[in-house]
Design a protein around this motif. Structure first.
Motif, PDB file in Angstrom:
ATOM      1  N   LYS A  73       0.828  -1.226   0.000  1.00 24.43           N
ATOM      2  CA  LYS A  73       0.000   0.000   0.000  1.00 24.43           C
ATOM      3  C   LYS A  73       0.853   1.262   0.000  1.00 24.43           C
ATOM      4  CE  LYS A  73      -2.641  -3.258   2.102  1.00 24.43           C
ATOM      5  NZ  LYS A  73      -2.113  -4.482   2.695  1.00 24.43           N
ATOM      6  N   CYS A  74       2.014   1.168  -0.630  1.00 27.95           N
ATOM      7  CA  CYS A  74       2.924   2.315  -0.619  1.00 27.95           C
ATOM      8  C   CYS A  74       2.451   3.434  -1.542  1.00 27.95           C
ATOM      9  CB  CYS A  74       4.330   1.871  -1.013  1.00 27.95           C
ATOM     10  SG  CYS A  74       4.454   1.382  -2.747  1.00 27.95           S
ATOM     11  N   GLY A  75       1.677   3.091  -2.567  1.00 26.62           N
ATOM     12  CA  GLY A  75       1.147   4.108  -3.476  1.00 26.62           C
ATOM     13  C   GLY A  75       2.100   4.507  -4.600  1.00 26.62           C
ATOM     14  N   GLU A  76       3.255   3.828  -4.697  1.00 22.44           N
ATOM     15  CA  GLU A  76       4.218   4.178  -5.755  1.00 22.44           C
ATOM     16  C   GLU A  76       3.602   4.018  -7.145  1.00 22.44           C
ATOM     17  OE1 GLU A  76       7.221   5.440  -6.074  1.00 22.44           O
ATOM     18  OE2 GLU A  76       7.515   5.704  -3.932  1.00 22.44           O
ATOM     19  N   CYS A  77       2.780   2.962  -7.326  1.00 22.08           N
ATOM     20  CA  CYS A  77       2.219   2.688  -8.657  1.00 22.08           C
ATOM     21  C   CYS A  77       1.339   3.844  -9.129  1.00 22.08           C
ATOM     22  CB  CYS A  77       1.448   1.372  -8.663  1.00 22.08           C
ATOM     23  SG  CYS A  77       0.350   1.135  -7.267  1.00 22.08           S
ATOM     24  N   GLU A  78       0.665   4.458  -8.192  1.00 23.26           N
ATOM     25  CA  GLU A  78      -0.199   5.581  -8.552  1.00 23.26           C
ATOM     26  C   GLU A  78       0.645   6.741  -9.075  1.00 23.26           C
ATOM     27  OE1 GLU A  78      -2.276   7.247  -5.250  1.00 23.26           O
ATOM     28  OE2 GLU A  78      -3.231   8.765  -6.488  1.00 23.26           O
ATOM     29  N   LYS A  79       1.802   6.906  -8.435  1.00 23.52           N
ATOM     30  CA  LYS A  79       2.684   8.007  -8.834  1.00 23.52           C
ATOM     31  C   LYS A  79       3.296   7.762 -10.204  1.00 23.52           C
ATOM     32  CE  LYS A  79       6.064   9.942  -6.543  1.00 23.52           C
ATOM     33  NZ  LYS A  79       7.250   9.766  -5.725  1.00 23.52           N
ATOM     34  N   THR A  80       3.560   6.480 -10.497  1.00 20.61           N
ATOM     35  CA  THR A  80       4.298   6.145 -11.718  1.00 20.61           C
ATOM     36  C   THR A  80       3.403   5.977 -12.940  1.00 20.61           C
ATOM     37  OG1 THR A  80       5.695   4.875 -10.229  1.00 20.61           O
ATOM     38  CG2 THR A  80       6.128   4.601 -12.561  1.00 20.61           C
ATOM     39  N   CYS A  81       2.179   5.524 -12.738  1.00 24.25           N
ATOM     40  CA  CYS A  81       1.317   5.164 -13.873  1.00 24.25           C
ATOM     41  C   CYS A  81       1.060   6.362 -14.801  1.00 24.25           C
ATOM     42  CB  CYS A  81      -0.014   4.626 -13.349  1.00 24.25           C
ATOM     43  SG  CYS A  81      -1.172   4.288 -14.681  1.00 24.25           S
ATOM     44  N   PRO A  82       1.466   6.254 -16.067  1.00 18.80           N
ATOM     45  CA  PRO A  82       1.284   7.388 -16.983  1.00 18.80           C
ATOM     46  C   PRO A  82      -0.184   7.642 -17.333  1.00 18.80           C
ATOM     47  CG  PRO A  82       2.163   5.487 -18.159  1.00 18.80           C
ATOM     48  CD  PRO A  82       2.111   5.107 -16.714  1.00 18.80           C
ATOM     49  N   MET A  83      -1.046   6.641 -17.050  1.00 16.36           N
ATOM     50  CA  MET A  83      -2.469   6.808 -17.353  1.00 16.36           C
ATOM     51  C   MET A  83      -3.225   7.444 -16.186  1.00 16.36           C
ATOM     52  SD  MET A  83      -2.432   5.470 -20.304  1.00 16.36           S
ATOM     53  CE  MET A  83      -4.108   5.158 -20.794  1.00 16.36           C
ATOM     54  N   GLY A  84      -2.513   7.721 -15.123  1.00 18.27           N
ATOM     55  CA  GLY A  84      -3.161   8.345 -13.966  1.00 18.27           C
ATOM     56  C   GLY A  84      -4.052   7.393 -13.190  1.00 18.27           C
ATOM     57  N   LEU A  85      -3.781   6.098 -13.309  1.00 16.21           N
ATOM     58  CA  LEU A  85      -4.608   5.129 -12.567  1.00 16.21           C
ATOM     59  C   LEU A  85      -4.163   5.047 -11.108  1.00 16.21           C
ATOM     60  CD1 LEU A  85      -4.809   2.105 -15.029  1.00 16.21           C
ATOM     61  CD2 LEU A  85      -6.278   4.100 -14.886  1.00 16.21           C
TER      62      LEU A  85
END
Ligand code: SF4
Ligand code: SF4
Length: 427
Positions: A73-85
């Motif tokens: 639940k670190c939230g890194e993926c949200e920061k990285t996703c170019p689609m804003g997912l």
């Protein structure tokens, strides 16, 4: 596939295009190099739950639940996703639809509602995980009823969070004492509304999270003036939750700034150019001791003598302070703490790897993944023979986890114990 259900789960406006960018920053993927433990892999598993849940065998369901639930639940993926997912929120919601997920929601409700349950969970969890952070159960009060009618209101509310009211209750008292020293007028949110709802959100139960949030905002309204300006939060995770998911709070109080407590205190120290005294370690007052007594006790410990200062300077030379930046700090406009400590003469370093492996329930439930992440972090913390390493962080969870391998302390404990701030009002 039930489109209604799918829409409910994938609440992002655009669906995943499987580009895989999110893998480059996901700590569980970087630790394992296994697609199942990447955001993209977990999203695929979520679709599998939606499409095939009824046809999946129990062991298959448990395996899929495990692969999704090992997310920190670190939230890194949200920061990285170019689609804003926001991948992790999508798959948290998917896992809540499975049988083990439903049990997790029940456990999240208990964690949110009962301080006793919360305390015992982390107390025994820390013991089992051999955390060296000292938890003193006798200092914790489980009284949840407070009378708040006719009480003077404030435009600054300190929200100690579940940790501040339980196993980090001594840190909470130190924060209150420091704020008094800094001349900040504030009210502390009572224990009956000390949970931001993080366990509910991370269990995927958005409905329960929304209910908890509504109730919490209602209670903040009772406690604060109409022009609430500052909500001080102990810990970056609750700060992140409130900043990101408490839009209604901003609608009710347009001027409110949500600040993490250590950032606020460091900023205040700088802003007021408070004279800093070198002190020595002491403890805060007893469970029922009031803040005045605590402050008096601290002042009596201020040793202005030169030899004490030299002792402190020597101590600084013989130690390295390693600042661990928690994953959720990136959402809270965190200030540069490294420079703050550097300016005070400490040898300071910062950790680079993003996640320590605490990850809320990962700490208890997935020891293998949790240990892998801790090992990666620990490799970067160089213990030296002639220097003592002290890791500091503003996240209670990270402190419990990292103290399994290194001496670890809350940043605000260090500020309170080693950087004693004179009461500027008396100057
Ligand atoms: S979640 Fe975002 S970054 Fe990851 S694969 Fe899907 S679109 Fe790409
Ligand atoms: S929240 Fe963190 S651990 Fe979970 S999938 Fe995203 S990047 Fe990976």
């Amino acid at each position: 596939m039930d489109i209604k259900e799918l829409n409910e789960i994938i609440f992002d406006p655009i669906v995943c295009v499987k580009c895989g960018y999110c893998k480059s920053t996901c700590p569980t993927y970087l630790a394992t190099r296994d697609e199942r433990f990447s955001p993209r892999g977990r999203l695929s598993l979520s679709y599998k739950i939606i499409k095939e849940k009824e046809r999946m065998g129990f062991s298959d369901l448990i395996r899929v639940f495990h692969d999704i639930d090992t997310c920190s639940k670190c939230g890194e993926c949200e920061k990285t996703c170019p689609m804003g997912l926001n991948p992790y929120l999508s798959f948290m919601r998917a896992k809540a639809k499975t049988l083990p997920g439903k049990f997790e929601v029940i456990s999240a409700k208990l964690t949110t509602k009962s301080k006793l349950f919360f305390t015992l969970l982390f107390y025994f969890g820390s013991k089992i995980k051999k955390s060296s952070y000292k938890i003193n159960l006798t200092k914790i009060s489980f009284r949840q009823r407070e009378k708040i009618e006719n009480e003077e209101k404030s435009d600054t509310i300190f929200f100690p969070s579940c940790f501040g009211y339980t196993i980090f209750s001594q840190t909470k008292k130190k924060v209150e004492s420091l704020m008094e020293d800094l001349g900040v007028k504030f009210k502390t949110a009572p224990q009956s509304f000390s949970c931001c709802g993080a366990p509910l959100l991370f269990s995927g139960s958005m409905e329960d999270f929304e209910k908890n949030k509504k109730e919490l905002i209602r209670k903040i309204e009772e406690k604060s003036t109409n022009d609430l300006s500052t909500l001080l939060v102990l810990g970056p995770t609750c700060t992140y939750i409130m900043k990101k998911f408490y839009k209604e709070l901003n609608e009710k109080f347009p001027k409110v700034k949500i600040k993490e407590a250590s950032d606020f205190i460091i900023e205040k120290i700088r802003e007021k150019e408070v004279k800093i005294h070198v002190g020595e370690k002491d403890s805060v007052g007893e469970k029922d001791g009031n803040v005045k007594n605590i402050t008096t006790k601290r002042e009596s410990n201020i040793n202005p003598e030169e030899n004490k200062k030299n002792e402190e300077e020597n101590k600084k030379k013989s130690e390295i302070i390693v600042i661990h930046k928690p994953c959720h700090e990136k959402y809270s406009d965190a200030i540069d703490k490294k420079n703050f400590f550097k300016e005070l003469g400490f040898n300071v370093e910062e950790t680079e790897f993003p996640c320590c492996g605490f990850g809320g329930s990962m700490f208890f439930k997935y020891p293998k993944m949790s240990n892998q992440l801790l090992d990666l972090l620990s490799e970067k913390i160089k213990e030296e023979e002639d220097k003592k390493v002290l890791v500091i962080s503003n996240s209670p969870g990270c402190i419990l986890q990292i103290s399994r391998k290194h001496e670890t302390k809350h940043i605000l404990d260090l500020i309170y114990e080693r950087i004693i701030v004179a009461n500027h009002q008396q100057k």
